[in-house]
Design a protein around this motif. Structure first.
Motif: not given
Lengths: 256, 126
Positions: A52, A54-56, A58-59, A213, A215-217
């Motif tokens: 994902d 986008r989640r990646c 974020e960090q 991870c 961010a759960k990406a």
């Protein structure tokens, strides 16, 4: 009822054509490529990963997954960038998806680097060219490495359209910051790549990058299980695969 | 028969040289057997000692193939005991003195397994 020489030769020629035709016909139909081993029993699991981006993102500038992988597998950090060894790394969006018209995709996504790793293809070209079966597809879909067999011919590197494979141009030992005795290093002259952490999966654990991870990406799971998290994500959201048009059937999916 | 002296001396020298291995061994003692040192408190190896001495290289090859190619990591020994199949993680936990154990035999035999180019050997004082 006499048979002359001419008639005999005709018959012999026809017989020879029939004897060889079957094999060439099946080869033309593409059936000859199926391995007897994999057809013996239907696979129960098919491991895959969903990224994902986008989640990646974020960090910002987080490298937790890369660091965890480097550490778990004793991946060397060569000073010469052309000798870089990478299992999971960040690359430009347009390099990861060169066949994607990204002009109108959200620039928040396309202007930032995206994670890349071995796609564990369902139809892996690297496996097809390896002369020693040092790389092969396991029943659970992982494109595994047997470093004992690698002779360093680098055919697999030429065959892989994703640049997922790295060659050890130098002795890696002096370039490993913290040696982890639980995983062997490699030597000069051997090819390496991401193995979906088969050593951890065999123990019932998740890949090191997925665990690292925050961010759960990165989501890892079984494509053959309709209730798995990866299947749920792929059902509810649209996902890209890298250069899917090549027919390699990559099994790493990128949510958009 | 005037050359008798010379012939006898020649023969004597020849016999002495031909039998060199015999009197060398008598002078210096026969080649010493290697004496691999056991440091673990465990009583027994993975398999009986005689089998290990004879077949440990075959066992390691079988472990390697079972782990890497079949993804199975637990070994069931002949006596039903189970161990994790790992060169560094299992063998070298009980035999951390690679220099005095593995190498003691291997140097004597002039074999040098290349496993340690990749598998990490236990830290030892040299």
């Amino acid at each position: 009822m006499g048979q002359d020489r001419r008639g005999f030769l005709k018959l012999a020629g026809l017989a020879a054509v029939c004897a060889t035709a079957r094999e060439s016909l099946t080869r033309l139909a593409g059936a000859a490529e199926t391995e007897p081993r994999s057809s013996a029993k239907a696979p129960k699991v098919r491991w895959a990963m969903v990224v994902d981006p986008r989640r990646c993102l974020e960090q910002e500038s987080c490298t937790a997954c890369i660091d965890a992988c480097d550490h778990a597998h004793n991946i060397p950090a060569f000073t010469n960038p052309r000798h870089e060894v990478k299992w999971i790394w960040k690359t430009r969006f347009d390099e990861a998806f060169p066949d994607q018209d990204s002009r109108y995709i959200d620039p928040a996504l396309t202007s930032e680097p995206v994670l890349a790793l071995c796609n564990h293809c369902d139809n892996p070209p690297c496996v097809r060219v390896c002369p020693t079966q040092a790389t092969w597809k396991r029943d659970d879909g992982i494109v595994a490495m047997d470093w004992h067999r690698c002779i360093g011919c680098r055919y697999c590197m030429a065959a892989c359209p994703y640049g997922s494979r790295s060659f050890n141009w130098e002795d890696p030992r002096p370039h490993i910051a913290h040696e982890d005795p639980d995983f062997p290093t490699r030597t000069k002259g051997v090819v390496e790549k991401c193995t979906f952490c088969d050593e951890r999966i065999d123990r019932g654990e998740l890949p090191a990058c997925v665990v690292a991870c925050k961010a759960k990406a990165l989501v890892f799971g079984d494509l053959n299980d309709p209730d798995s998290e990866v299947r749920r994500l792929l059902r509810t959201r649209f996902a890209l695969r890298r250069r899917a048009g090549l027919g390699t059937q990559p099994e790493v999916f990128y949510l958009v | 028969m005037r050359d008798r002296g010379r012939i006898i001396t020649g023969l004597a020298v020849f016999v002495a040289v031909a039998l060199a291995p015999v009197w060398q061994a008598a002078l210096h003692g026969a080649a010493r057997r290697p004496d691999p040192k056991i440091v673990t408190t465990a009583k027994q190896c993975v398999e009986p000692t005689a089998a290990m001495r004879r077949d440990h290289m075959e066992l390691l090859n079988a472990w390697r193939d079972t782990v890497v190619r079949r993804g199975q990591r637990t070994y069931v020994a002949a006596d039903g005991k189970t161990v994790t199949m790992s060169l560094t993680g299992t063998c070298m936990k009980c035999h951390p003195n690679k220099k005095e154990f593995c190498d003691a035999c291997h140097n004597y035999l002039a074999v040098s397994p290349y496993c340690w180019e990749c598998h990490i050997e236990p830290k030892e004082k040299s």
